[in-house]
Scaffold this motif. Structure first.
Motif, PDB file in Angstrom:
ATOM      1  N   TRP A  14       2.910   3.610   5.994  1.00 56.03           N
ATOM      2  CA  TRP A  14       2.894   5.000   6.447  1.00 56.03           C
ATOM      3  C   TRP A  14       3.163   5.935   5.289  1.00 56.03           C
ATOM      4  CZ3 TRP A  14       1.871   6.389  11.515  1.00 56.03           C
ATOM      5  CH2 TRP A  14       1.813   5.342  12.436  1.00 56.03           C
ATOM      6  N   GLY A  15       2.516   7.094   5.324  1.00 49.86           N
ATOM      7  CA  GLY A  15       2.849   8.136   4.386  1.00 49.86           C
ATOM      8  C   GLY A  15       4.095   8.875   4.829  1.00 49.86           C
ATOM      9  N   GLN A  16       4.500   9.862   4.045  1.00 45.49           N
ATOM     10  CA  GLN A  16       5.730  10.589   4.332  1.00 45.49           C
ATOM     11  C   GLN A  16       5.526  11.680   5.370  1.00 45.49           C
ATOM     12  OE1 GLN A  16       3.757  11.218   1.837  1.00 45.49           O
ATOM     13  NE2 GLN A  16       3.614  13.444   1.629  1.00 45.49           N
ATOM     14  N   GLY A  17       4.264  12.002   5.651  1.00 37.77           N
ATOM     15  CA  GLY A  17       3.958  13.020   6.644  1.00 37.77           C
ATOM     16  C   GLY A  17       3.793  14.396   6.023  1.00 37.77           C
ATOM     17  N   THR A  18       2.976  15.210   6.672  1.00 37.45           N
ATOM     18  CA  THR A  18       2.775  16.593   6.244  1.00 37.45           C
ATOM     19  C   THR A  18       2.759  17.482   7.485  1.00 37.45           C
ATOM     20  OG1 THR A  18       1.372  18.077   4.927  1.00 37.45           O
ATOM     21  CG2 THR A  18       0.228  16.417   6.236  1.00 37.45           C
ATOM     22  N   GLN A  19       3.479  18.586   7.421  1.00 39.62           N
ATOM     23  CA  GLN A  19       3.640  19.466   8.574  1.00 39.62           C
ATOM     24  C   GLN A  19       2.412  20.359   8.749  1.00 39.62           C
ATOM     25  OE1 GLN A  19       6.361  19.812  10.873  1.00 39.62           O
ATOM     26  NE2 GLN A  19       4.879  21.131  11.932  1.00 39.62           N
ATOM     27  N   VAL A  20       1.921  20.402   9.963  1.00 43.97           N
ATOM     28  CA  VAL A  20       0.858  21.331  10.350  1.00 43.97           C
ATOM     29  C   VAL A  20       1.413  22.213  11.461  1.00 43.97           C
ATOM     30  CG1 VAL A  20      -1.402  21.570  11.433  1.00 43.97           C
ATOM     31  CG2 VAL A  20      -1.026  19.817   9.683  1.00 43.97           C
ATOM     32  N   THR A  21       1.391  23.510  11.249  1.00 47.39           N
ATOM     33  CA  THR A  21       1.887  24.462  12.239  1.00 47.39           C
ATOM     34  C   THR A  21       0.781  25.452  12.561  1.00 47.39           C
ATOM     35  OG1 THR A  21       4.144  24.262  11.379  1.00 47.39           O
ATOM     36  CG2 THR A  21       3.664  26.145  12.795  1.00 47.39           C
ATOM     37  N   VAL A  22       0.453  25.549  13.843  1.00 48.27           N
ATOM     38  CA  VAL A  22      -0.600  26.454  14.295  1.00 48.27           C
ATOM     39  C   VAL A  22       0.050  27.532  15.148  1.00 48.27           C
ATOM     40  CG1 VAL A  22      -2.818  26.671  15.461  1.00 48.27           C
ATOM     41  CG2 VAL A  22      -2.223  24.531  14.292  1.00 48.27           C
ATOM     42  N   GLY A  24      -7.370  28.814  15.846  1.00 45.96           N
ATOM     43  CA  GLY A  24      -8.770  29.004  15.504  1.00 45.96           C
ATOM     44  C   GLY A  24      -9.091  28.728  14.054  1.00 45.96           C
ATOM     45  N   GLY A  25      -8.062  28.586  13.242  1.00 46.06           N
ATOM     46  CA  GLY A  25      -8.253  28.347  11.818  1.00 46.06           C
ATOM     47  C   GLY A  25      -8.491  26.886  11.498  1.00 46.06           C
ATOM     48  N   SER A  26      -8.537  26.600  10.198  1.00 45.37           N
ATOM     49  CA  SER A  26      -8.853  25.254   9.724  1.00 45.37           C
ATOM     50  C   SER A  26      -7.873  24.819   8.646  1.00 45.37           C
ATOM     51  CB  SER A  26     -10.277  25.209   9.149  1.00 45.37           C
ATOM     52  OG  SER A  26     -11.240  25.555  10.112  1.00 45.37           O
ATOM     53  N   LEU A  27      -7.681  23.527   8.575  1.00 41.65           N
ATOM     54  CA  LEU A  27      -6.926  22.894   7.506  1.00 41.65           C
ATOM     55  C   LEU A  27      -7.598  21.577   7.170  1.00 41.65           C
ATOM     56  CD1 LEU A  27      -3.156  23.321   8.501  1.00 41.65           C
ATOM     57  CD2 LEU A  27      -4.288  24.350   6.530  1.00 41.65           C
ATOM     58  N   ARG A  28      -7.412  21.152   5.929  1.00 42.29           N
ATOM     59  CA  ARG A  28      -7.930  19.855   5.505  1.00 42.29           C
ATOM     60  C   ARG A  28      -6.790  19.032   4.936  1.00 42.29           C
ATOM     61  NH1 ARG A  28     -11.481  17.982   0.434  1.00 42.29           N
ATOM     62  NH2 ARG A  28     -12.829  16.406   1.418  1.00 42.29           N
ATOM     63  N   LEU A  29      -6.535  17.912   5.574  1.00 40.19           N
ATOM     64  CA  LEU A  29      -5.512  16.988   5.107  1.00 40.19           C
ATOM     65  C   LEU A  29      -6.156  15.898   4.264  1.00 40.19           C
ATOM     66  CD1 LEU A  29      -3.411  16.490   8.375  1.00 40.19           C
ATOM     67  CD2 LEU A  29      -3.253  18.312   6.655  1.00 40.19           C
ATOM     68  N   SER A  30      -5.399  15.426   3.286  1.00 43.05           N
ATOM     69  CA  SER A  30      -5.868  14.317   2.463  1.00 43.05           C
ATOM     70  C   SER A  30      -4.801  13.241   2.405  1.00 43.05           C
ATOM     71  CB  SER A  30      -6.192  14.796   1.046  1.00 43.05           C
ATOM     72  OG  SER A  30      -7.251  15.728   1.049  1.00 43.05           O
ATOM     73  N   CYS A  31      -5.240  12.018   2.263  1.00 39.39           N
ATOM     74  CA  CYS A  31      -4.338  10.887   2.138  1.00 39.39           C
ATOM     75  C   CYS A  31      -4.819  10.027   0.982  1.00 39.39           C
ATOM     76  CB  CYS A  31      -4.294  10.072   3.427  1.00 39.39           C
ATOM     77  SG  CYS A  31      -3.284   8.585   3.319  1.00 39.39           S
ATOM     78  N   VAL A  44       0.852  -1.182   0.000  1.00 37.83           N
ATOM     79  CA  VAL A  44       0.000   0.000   0.000  1.00 37.83           C
ATOM     80  C   VAL A  44       0.885   1.229   0.000  1.00 37.83           C
ATOM     81  CG1 VAL A  44      -1.735   1.305   1.274  1.00 37.83           C
ATOM     82  CG2 VAL A  44      -1.858  -1.195   1.233  1.00 37.83           C
ATOM     83  N   GLN A  45       0.571   2.173  -0.856  1.00 37.08           N
ATOM     84  CA  GLN A  45       1.300   3.445  -0.885  1.00 37.08           C
ATOM     85  C   GLN A  45       0.361   4.555  -0.420  1.00 37.08           C
ATOM     86  OE1 GLN A  45       1.265   1.502  -3.994  1.00 37.08           O
ATOM     87  NE2 GLN A  45       2.945   0.405  -3.016  1.00 37.08           N
ATOM     88  N   LEU A  46       0.884   5.425   0.433  1.00 35.95           N
ATOM     89  CA  LEU A  46       0.094   6.502   1.018  1.00 35.95           C
ATOM     90  C   LEU A  46       0.794   7.835   0.793  1.00 35.95           C
ATOM     91  CD1 LEU A  46      -0.662   4.746   4.421  1.00 35.95           C
ATOM     92  CD2 LEU A  46      -2.140   4.821   2.414  1.00 35.95           C
ATOM     93  N   VAL A  47       0.039   8.832   0.339  1.00 39.07           N
ATOM     94  CA  VAL A  47       0.601  10.151   0.098  1.00 39.07           C
ATOM     95  C   VAL A  47      -0.305  11.193   0.735  1.00 39.07           C
ATOM     96  CG1 VAL A  47       1.323  11.839  -1.607  1.00 39.07           C
ATOM     97  CG2 VAL A  47       1.655   9.395  -2.066  1.00 39.07           C
ATOM     98  N   GLU A  48       0.248  11.933   1.712  1.00 42.26           N
ATOM     99  CA  GLU A  48      -0.518  12.979   2.383  1.00 42.26           C
ATOM    100  C   GLU A  48      -0.335  14.310   1.671  1.00 42.26           C
ATOM    101  OE1 GLU A  48       1.373  10.572   5.893  1.00 42.26           O
ATOM    102  OE2 GLU A  48       2.034  11.477   4.009  1.00 42.26           O
ATOM    103  N   SER A  49      -1.315  15.184   1.855  1.00 39.76           N
ATOM    104  CA  SER A  49      -1.222  16.552   1.352  1.00 39.76           C
ATOM    105  C   SER A  49      -2.117  17.425   2.206  1.00 39.76           C
ATOM    106  CB  SER A  49      -1.630  16.626  -0.117  1.00 39.76           C
ATOM    107  OG  SER A  49      -2.982  16.206  -0.284  1.00 39.76           O
ATOM    108  N   GLY A  50      -1.902  18.743   2.107  1.00 39.47           N
ATOM    109  CA  GLY A  50      -2.805  19.676   2.763  1.00 39.47           C
ATOM    110  C   GLY A  50      -2.279  20.357   4.009  1.00 39.47           C
ATOM    111  N   GLY A  51      -1.089  20.031   4.433  1.00 38.07           N
ATOM    112  CA  GLY A  51      -0.552  20.680   5.611  1.00 38.07           C
ATOM    113  C   GLY A  51      -0.190  22.133   5.330  1.00 38.07           C
TER     114      GLY A  51
END
Length: 126
Positions: free
Chosen positions: A116-124, A15-22, A2-9
């Motif tokens: 596992w995917g490669q990961g995506t950084q989320v910074t708040v 208080g804001g929003s983000l949407r991650l996809s895999c 299985v290959q997994l690719v994240e995006s959206g970070g």
């Protein structure tokens, strides 16, 4: 396999929003479930949310309940994580993951996941 690719970070204010996809490819039929984990600097990787490909079982960590929503698009083999009301403590690298076998009880530990995917950084920011 299985290959997994994240995006959206990205960077967002508190208080804001983000949407991650895999996006998943490969033998997703045998995976049966998908999970989102996160790892902050100096901390262990922790379970955030999970969903089964078939059925409607959804699971959340207590820290994100009411703020995060996990969903799936079976036709596109994609899982999303909508993150609202973000807090600085949500800052982490977010990973999607898939187990290689069926678990009757939904898996929430990292050792239960094979892919596992490669990961995506989320910074708040505060």
């Amino acid at each position: 396999q299985v290959q997994l690719v994240e995006s959206g970070g990205g960077l967002v204010q508190a208080g804001g929003s983000l949407r991650l996809s895999c996006a998943a490819s490969g033998r997703t039929v045998t995976s049966s479930a998908m999970g989102w984990f996160r790892q902050a600097p100096g901390k262990e990787r922790e379970f955030v949310a999970g969903i089964r490909w078939s059925g409607y079982s959804i699971y959340y960590a207590d820290s994100v309940k009411g703020r995060f929503t996990i969903s799936r698009d079976n036709a596109k083999n994609t899982v999303h994580l909508q993150m609202n009301s973000l807090k600085p403590e949500d800052t982490a690298v977010y990973y999607c993951a898939a187990p290689s076998q069926w678990h009757a009880v939904f898996p929430t530990y990292t050792y239960q996941y094979t892919y596992w995917g490669q990961g995506t950084q989320v910074t708040v920011s505060s």
